[in-house]
Scaffold this active site. Structure first.
Site, PDB file in Angstrom:
ATOM      1  N   GLU A 229      -5.084 -90.755 -21.532  1.00 41.92           N
ATOM      2  CA  GLU A 229      -5.988 -89.724 -20.999  1.00 41.92           C
ATOM      3  C   GLU A 229      -6.711 -89.037 -22.161  1.00 41.92           C
ATOM      4  O   GLU A 229      -6.079 -88.504 -23.075  1.00 41.92           O
ATOM      5  CB  GLU A 229      -5.222 -88.671 -20.181  1.00 41.92           C
TER       6      GLU A 229
ATOM      7  N   ASP B 287     -15.759 -81.723 -20.960  1.00 41.29           N
ATOM      8  CA  ASP B 287     -16.785 -80.704 -21.218  1.00 41.29           C
ATOM      9  C   ASP B 287     -18.160 -81.329 -20.964  1.00 41.29           C
ATOM     10  O   ASP B 287     -18.497 -82.339 -21.589  1.00 41.29           O
ATOM     11  CB  ASP B 287     -16.697 -80.214 -22.670  1.00 41.29           C
TER      12      ASP B 287
ATOM     13  N   LYS C 272     -26.724 -78.746 -21.989  1.00 46.24           N
ATOM     14  CA  LYS C 272     -28.059 -78.691 -22.609  1.00 46.24           C
ATOM     15  C   LYS C 272     -28.403 -80.026 -23.266  1.00 46.24           C
ATOM     16  O   LYS C 272     -27.552 -80.628 -23.916  1.00 46.24           O
ATOM     17  CB  LYS C 272     -28.086 -77.594 -23.679  1.00 46.24           C
TER      18      LYS C 272
ATOM     19  N   ASP D 240     -17.102 -82.258 -12.111  1.00 43.31           N
ATOM     20  CA  ASP D 240     -17.771 -81.380 -11.134  1.00 43.31           C
ATOM     21  C   ASP D 240     -19.255 -81.274 -11.478  1.00 43.31           C
ATOM     22  O   ASP D 240     -20.017 -80.686 -10.727  1.00 43.31           O
ATOM     23  CB  ASP D 240     -17.168 -79.979 -11.192  1.00 43.31           C
TER      24      ASP D 240
END
Ligand SMILES: C[S@@+](CC[C@H](N)C(=O)[O-])C[C@H]1O[C@@H](n2cnc3c(N)ncnc32)[C@H](O)[C@@H]1O
Length: 195
Positions: free
Chosen positions: A35, A110, A114, A146
């Protein structure tokens, strides 16, 4: 003679030390479930409890998260799952030839929303190429986010990569909310396989 800058020597020492640690951890392990960005290890700990036949390793950049994750598996006496503080690409650069990665999880990485920060996303063509060298045919990559922009980015990277193929029929292998999943209302998942 031009002196090597101190920061380059520092990186070199860090990689040498990581290489020793990774080789010690993976000695005798033929197949690995990995992972990337495991956080506190919620998902992989639960996954490992349900899959005692698999050797599992979780990576994260943050020392405190790794310490917590290792405390969790030690408390449960799960000797076949470990967590390691390492940067994903550095880890792959020292990965031993004697081990193959058969399952990869990347959950809620993460998103770096931008455009000028896209280069910081873990999913990159070069990353998928190096990873593919460590994976046998049929190895699976389980991705969940998400962030719709990062989902589309990942889908495109897999679609355009010669070593990977999106597998729309594959099932998510195990459900357990990760720390970040718990905070989200919705997410998208994608499963790719090494071809
Ligand atoms: C948003 S958190 C998600 C944590 C966990 N997967 C979850 O779902 O709760 C992303 C994690 O990835 C780690 N991370 C980010 N970039 C990384 C990299 N290049 N190598 C290893 N870990 C990384 C961060 O430290 C952070 O713990």
């Amino acid at each position: 003679m031009i002196e090597e800058p101190e920061y380059l020597r520092h990186i070199q020492r860090r990689i040498e030390s990581l290489e020793k640690e990774v080789h010690t951890l993976l000695t005798g392990i033929d197949e690995l479930t990995l992972e990337f960005g495991c956080g506190h290890g919620h998902y992989l700990t639960a996954y490992a409890e349900a899959h005692p036949q698999e050797e599992c390793l979780g990576l994260d950049l943050v020392t405190k998260r790794i310490e917590k994750a290792n405390a969790k598996v030690e408390k449960r006496n799960l000797t076949y799952v470990r967590f390691l503080k390492a940067e994903a690409a550095e880890f792959l650069s020292v990965f031993p030839e004697s081990t193959q990665i058969t399952k990869v999880f990347m959950l809620f990485p993460d998103p770096w929303p931008k455009k000028r920060h896209f280069k910081n996303r873990m999913i990159q063509s070069s990353f998928l190429s190096v990873l593919a060298e460590k994976c046998p045919k049929g190895a699976q990559f389980f991705f969940r986010t998400d962030h719709s922009g990062y989902f589309d980015w990942t889908k495109e990277h897999f679609q355009e990569h010669d070593d990977w193929e999106i597998d729309p029929d594959a099932a998510w292998p195990f459900e357990q909310t990760s720390y970040f999943q718990d905070m989200m209302d919705s997410w998208q998942s994608l499963i790719a396989k090494r071809v």
